[in-house]
Design a protein around this motif. Sequence first.
Motif: not given
Length: 759
Positions: A448-452, A627-634
């Motif tokens: 998905l472009v939105s995620e990338l 340092h986390l910038r992106f966290l996804s547990v979807k």
Amino acid sequence: MAEAVVSFVLESVRDFTIQEAKFLSGVSQQAEVVQTELQLMQGFLKDADARQGQDETVRIWVAKIRDAAYDLEDVIQTYGLKVVSKKKRGVKNVLRRFACIFNEGVDVHRIGKEIENITTRISELRSNLQKYNIKELTTDRDGNDGESSFQLQERLRRTRSHVVECDVVGLESNVEELVMHLVKDENRHRVVSIWGMGGLGKTTLARQLYHNKKVRQHFHSFAWVCVSQRFQVRNVWEGILIELISATKEQKQEIKDMTDDEIAKKLFLVLQEMRCLVILDDIWRIETWNLLKDAFPNVKTESTILLTTRNQAVALPSNRSAFLHELQALNEKKSWELFEKIAISGRADIDLGIFTKKRELGMKMLRHCAGLPLAIIVLAGVLARKNTVREWERVHENVHEYIRRGIGHEEEYEGASWVLALSYDDLPYYLKPCFLYLGHYPEDSEFLVSELTKLWVAEGLISLRQQRHGSRETMEDIAHDYLSELVERCLVQVRTSGSTGTIKGCRIHDLVRDMCLLKAKEESFLQINNSLQENNSSVAAEAAQLGKIRRLAIYLDEKADRLVSSRDETNGHVRSLLYFFPQGWMPRNIEGLLSPLKDFKVLRVLKVECLNQVEVELPSEIGNMVHLRFLSVKWSDIKKFPPSLGNLVCLQTLDFRVSNYVAVVIPNVIMKMKQLRHLYLPRNYRAKGKLELSTFGHLQTLYNLSSEYCDLKDVGRLTNLRKLVIIVSSTLQNMEEILKSTGNTLNRIRSLLVFVDKQ
């Protein structure tokens, strides 16, 4: 790609030191010195990057530069965040304050020494430039200082008009369509472009047109020029002019004596007065066309310029009238026809049983070619030399290597990989890491472009320094532009699009992915573990040779019993950790499933999605990943989140869209994440009091805003909000209240959804 790494690190460190200058005062001088060392190194990295494929020593040198740059960023940001955290916590008495001052002094001394050590490493590496004969390149590849490492590729890629391939399949309809556009008189196009990825047969199609009977009868004069990546404008003009007028020896000498302006004018007049077909084969950049076009008529003319390119920006720029023909991959039937023509046809002694077995093996191997004619020709050429079924089986067992490297799979320039790699080599430095990041995704998967784009931003691959002057575009806008450029360069394929034409989902061709992973390995950019049952010692040994592992993509299989391998020396350097699960995966050991994640100290990206077969708990130690910038547990089954999440002050994307139906408890600490750009709350959640959202000045995406647990008035303060999803409780009947609360924001929102919760 060291040029890209050093450039991104310099921007990151510079931005961080500006933002947190008051907390880095103790080490600002050391930070300034090391940045200067990296800046002095930048000019030499273009040459080093170009040469590392041919020189193992240079490759090791480049790996050391990359590691030093990454280490610098980790050290400065780790220290900076630690000091910021201490300042914000504050102290309540003199003794504690004295202890903090003492500890900060120790930290300043230690961080200063670490930066000085990195500076020494970089300085020593720079002093070795002369030993490795690495030069400072200030001109572009199209200039006069072309790199010698590309000379062999240039000779191999040079095309000739008189060569006519015998093994041509699947181009009949393409030839028919293009002949019509070349010979028609009404509404003719001055430029006809053939566009497609490397290996699709663009040059082959151009040759078919060049020798076509109807085309030969229509045009009076012809010229064919292969435009290399390091072309000379004058040489191209001379070559075209000499061919068009069939120059005698005397005329050739006259042309040699002309100035550049005189040659351009002469060629312009010839193309205007005669009906000519000029084929410009293999143009890479729009700048190339802009340099050449002065010699081509821009008014009504009976001459046509036909060009082949991998770059859509070259094929169809906005400032000229051109017909674009996009070349497609071969279907299964045509792929087999081309394969059979080379690998099997002409063998009179082959019996039906052997043919049937070879056909079965051939069809299996063709799937790896994915319709790319170059790959089919390479594979078929290898098999044409193999007589027995057992020989074909051996090729089948290692088919990727034979396609990639060709006959004997040791001749690098016999295979498909180096042709595709030319597209990577031609990328500007800022696009190379973006392309290599695509290697995280499994084969044949759609991303998905939105995620990338969020991942690129989180990794620091996008910078507002690349923003157009005076523009209000965001880093996500720049990321979309980068993706569009990769699509135009035929390195990424569009899979799904939105109703307005925006790109929603993409994939990369299997062979392009193979090339991507090969480059990622060479650059120590990405490590893929197909299962955590693998021997980690081999991974560590490879990292020691080529550089520290910074990014991990883990493909779990049904046998894997845990998420993270036992702690080793690589974990402390990993910046990106993405998991890909098989459908229905269920670990045997649920206890502490996510706990080992605490070992990844400098992690910026963590993607653990689809853990929905078991209920898991997010460990409190996740708060140490500052340092986390992106966290996804979807789509994972998580019932509650630890309050330590409030420590993640650098988070840009937080995706809490978990799969369970029971209300999830959200701790009221999200307001501390002031860098949030994209917040996805669960569909069903509860909180103690109202979640405060007014601090999110950067927020662009807000999903599942609850009227029960959030203050809708906060939305009016979110001036950068673009996408909003609101969940309205059944007790709130009047939509007017929502509209009044969000009125200041709604006129900027591009997407708005409102759901009524009937529970």
